[in-house]
Design a protein around this motif. Structure first.
Motif, PDB file in Angstrom:
ATOM      1  N   ARG A 127       0.785  -1.233   0.000  1.00 56.51           N
ATOM      2  CA  ARG A 127       0.000   0.000   0.000  1.00 56.51           C
ATOM      3  C   ARG A 127       0.817   1.284   0.000  1.00 56.51           C
ATOM      4  NH1 ARG A 127      -5.073  -0.560   3.792  1.00 56.51           N
ATOM      5  NH2 ARG A 127      -5.679   1.209   2.521  1.00 56.51           N
ATOM      6  N   VAL A 128       2.108   1.200   0.284  1.00 59.13           N
ATOM      7  CA  VAL A 128       2.974   2.383   0.279  1.00 59.13           C
ATOM      8  C   VAL A 128       4.053   2.199  -0.781  1.00 59.13           C
ATOM      9  CG1 VAL A 128       2.504   2.912   2.718  1.00 59.13           C
ATOM     10  CG2 VAL A 128       4.488   1.506   2.121  1.00 59.13           C
ATOM     11  N   PRO A 129       4.732   3.271  -1.166  1.00 57.85           N
ATOM     12  CA  PRO A 129       5.740   3.144  -2.226  1.00 57.85           C
ATOM     13  C   PRO A 129       6.903   2.202  -1.905  1.00 57.85           C
ATOM     14  CG  PRO A 129       5.113   5.435  -1.967  1.00 57.85           C
ATOM     15  CD  PRO A 129       4.468   4.678  -0.834  1.00 57.85           C
ATOM     16  N   GLU A 130       7.291   2.091  -0.629  1.00 60.48           N
ATOM     17  CA  GLU A 130       8.441   1.260  -0.268  1.00 60.48           C
ATOM     18  C   GLU A 130       8.124  -0.230  -0.404  1.00 60.48           C
ATOM     19  OE1 GLU A 130       8.728   5.105   2.052  1.00 60.48           O
ATOM     20  OE2 GLU A 130       7.144   3.646   1.730  1.00 60.48           O
ATOM     21  N   ASP A 131       9.156  -1.006  -0.760  1.00 59.72           N
ATOM     22  CA  ASP A 131       8.992  -2.454  -0.750  1.00 59.72           C
ATOM     23  C   ASP A 131       9.305  -2.970   0.654  1.00 59.72           C
ATOM     24  OD1 ASP A 131      11.801  -2.533  -0.503  1.00 59.72           O
ATOM     25  OD2 ASP A 131      12.106  -3.073  -2.596  1.00 59.72           O
ATOM     26  N   SER A 132       9.130  -4.262   0.886  1.00 59.66           N
ATOM     27  CA  SER A 132       9.317  -4.841   2.226  1.00 59.66           C
ATOM     28  C   SER A 132      10.714  -4.594   2.778  1.00 59.66           C
ATOM     29  CB  SER A 132       9.026  -6.345   2.213  1.00 59.66           C
ATOM     30  OG  SER A 132       7.656  -6.565   1.978  1.00 59.66           O
ATOM     31  N   ALA A 133      11.731  -4.738   1.942  1.00 56.73           N
ATOM     32  CA  ALA A 133      13.114  -4.560   2.415  1.00 56.73           C
ATOM     33  C   ALA A 133      13.341  -3.123   2.886  1.00 56.73           C
ATOM     34  CB  ALA A 133      14.105  -4.930   1.310  1.00 56.73           C
ATOM     35  N   ARG A 134      12.874  -2.168   2.118  1.00 56.41           N
ATOM     36  CA  ARG A 134      13.036  -0.756   2.500  1.00 56.41           C
ATOM     37  C   ARG A 134      12.211  -0.442   3.751  1.00 56.41           C
ATOM     38  NH1 ARG A 134      15.994   3.371   3.346  1.00 56.41           N
ATOM     39  NH2 ARG A 134      15.023   5.374   2.995  1.00 56.41           N
ATOM     40  N   LEU A 135      11.017  -1.012   3.838  1.00 53.84           N
ATOM     41  CA  LEU A 135      10.194  -0.818   5.030  1.00 53.84           C
ATOM     42  C   LEU A 135      10.912  -1.299   6.281  1.00 53.84           C
ATOM     43  CD1 LEU A 135       6.570  -1.782   3.934  1.00 53.84           C
ATOM     44  CD2 LEU A 135       7.370   0.443   4.724  1.00 53.84           C
ATOM     45  N   LYS A 136      11.509  -2.463   6.203  1.00 58.42           N
ATOM     46  CA  LYS A 136      12.214  -3.022   7.370  1.00 58.42           C
ATOM     47  C   LYS A 136      13.363  -2.110   7.806  1.00 58.42           C
ATOM     48  CE  LYS A 136      10.852  -7.764   6.422  1.00 58.42           C
ATOM     49  NZ  LYS A 136      11.215  -9.054   5.883  1.00 58.42           N
ATOM     50  N   LYS A 137      14.091  -1.561   6.842  1.00 59.81           N
ATOM     51  CA  LYS A 137      15.179  -0.647   7.169  1.00 59.81           C
ATOM     52  C   LYS A 137      14.654   0.615   7.831  1.00 59.81           C
ATOM     53  CE  LYS A 137      18.390  -2.105   3.572  1.00 59.81           C
ATOM     54  NZ  LYS A 137      19.069  -1.752   2.334  1.00 59.81           N
ATOM     55  N   LEU A 138      13.581   1.174   7.310  1.00 57.32           N
ATOM     56  CA  LEU A 138      13.006   2.372   7.898  1.00 57.32           C
ATOM     57  C   LEU A 138      12.432   2.093   9.285  1.00 57.32           C
ATOM     58  CD1 LEU A 138      11.333   4.008   4.789  1.00 57.32           C
ATOM     59  CD2 LEU A 138      13.086   5.057   6.234  1.00 57.32           C
ATOM     60  N   LEU A 139      11.764   0.975   9.436  1.00 55.71           N
ATOM     61  CA  LEU A 139      11.181   0.625  10.732  1.00 55.71           C
ATOM     62  C   LEU A 139      12.257   0.413  11.792  1.00 55.71           C
ATOM     63  CD1 LEU A 139       8.278  -1.664   9.537  1.00 55.71           C
ATOM     64  CD2 LEU A 139       8.061   0.606  10.579  1.00 55.71           C
ATOM     65  N   ALA A 140      13.418  -0.041  11.357  1.00 54.78           N
ATOM     66  CA  ALA A 140      14.544  -0.237  12.312  1.00 54.78           C
ATOM     67  C   ALA A 140      14.990   1.103  12.889  1.00 54.78           C
ATOM     68  CB  ALA A 140      15.710  -0.939  11.624  1.00 54.78           C
ATOM     69  N   LEU A 141      14.814   2.196  12.154  1.00 59.44           N
ATOM     70  CA  LEU A 141      15.162   3.519  12.667  1.00 59.44           C
ATOM     71  C   LEU A 141      14.259   3.917  13.834  1.00 59.44           C
ATOM     72  CD1 LEU A 141      15.568   5.611   9.385  1.00 59.44           C
ATOM     73  CD2 LEU A 141      17.389   4.780  10.883  1.00 59.44           C
TER      74      LEU A 141
END
Length: 143
Positions: A127-141
């Motif tokens: 539902r958002v522009p990021e893919d799962s890998a990018r989401l995981k990196k952002l969520l880690a922040l």
């Protein structure tokens, strides 16, 4: 030109909307699919910005939304009509799709974390522009 809505939301038949021939904005297929799914799911999207040209309307902003609406079988689109001349139309084409800010990574991470609390990461990635890998990196922040 009383049949031309000026600076207000209106519904117009999609078959009266013409893409501007000099539109240079392209969207990757994956993002186009996400846009289509979100419009299908919610029925919501920002109005298409058009200008009257004769008895038709030329798209200045929203080419991809119109494409998606057509794919989804919509007959009409929400539009805002701006009565601009040819030069103004070209300036709008050259700028509307380029005037955007950049995300603050920590604020983006906080936003995504809030969304993540109500849906699985796989659904969020759809539902958002990021893919799962990018989401995981952002969520880690946000951790």
């Amino acid at each position: 030109m009383s049949d031309h809505p000026l600076h207000e939301n209106a519904q117009l038949p999609i078959d009266r909307l013409d893409p501007h021939p000099l539109n240079s904005n392209v969207m990757p297929k994956a993002l186009l699919g996400k846009l289509a799914e979100e419009i299908r799911r919610t029925g919501l999207y920002p109005p298409i910005i058009v200008r009257p040209v004769g008895d038709r309307y030329q798209i200045l902003d929203g080419h991809h939304r119109v494409q998606v609406l057509q794919q989804l079988g919509h007959d009409a689109a929400n539009v805002v009509s701006w009565p601009v001349d040819d030069e103004q139309a070209l300036l709008m084409l050259a700028s509307l799709n380029r005037l955007q800010g950049d995300d603050d990574p920590r604020k983006r991470a906080a936003l995504l974390a809030k969304l993540r609390s109500s849906m699985p990461i796989g659904e969020l990635a759809q539902r958002v522009p990021e893919d799962s890998a990018r989401l995981k990196k952002l969520l880690a922040l946000n951790a």
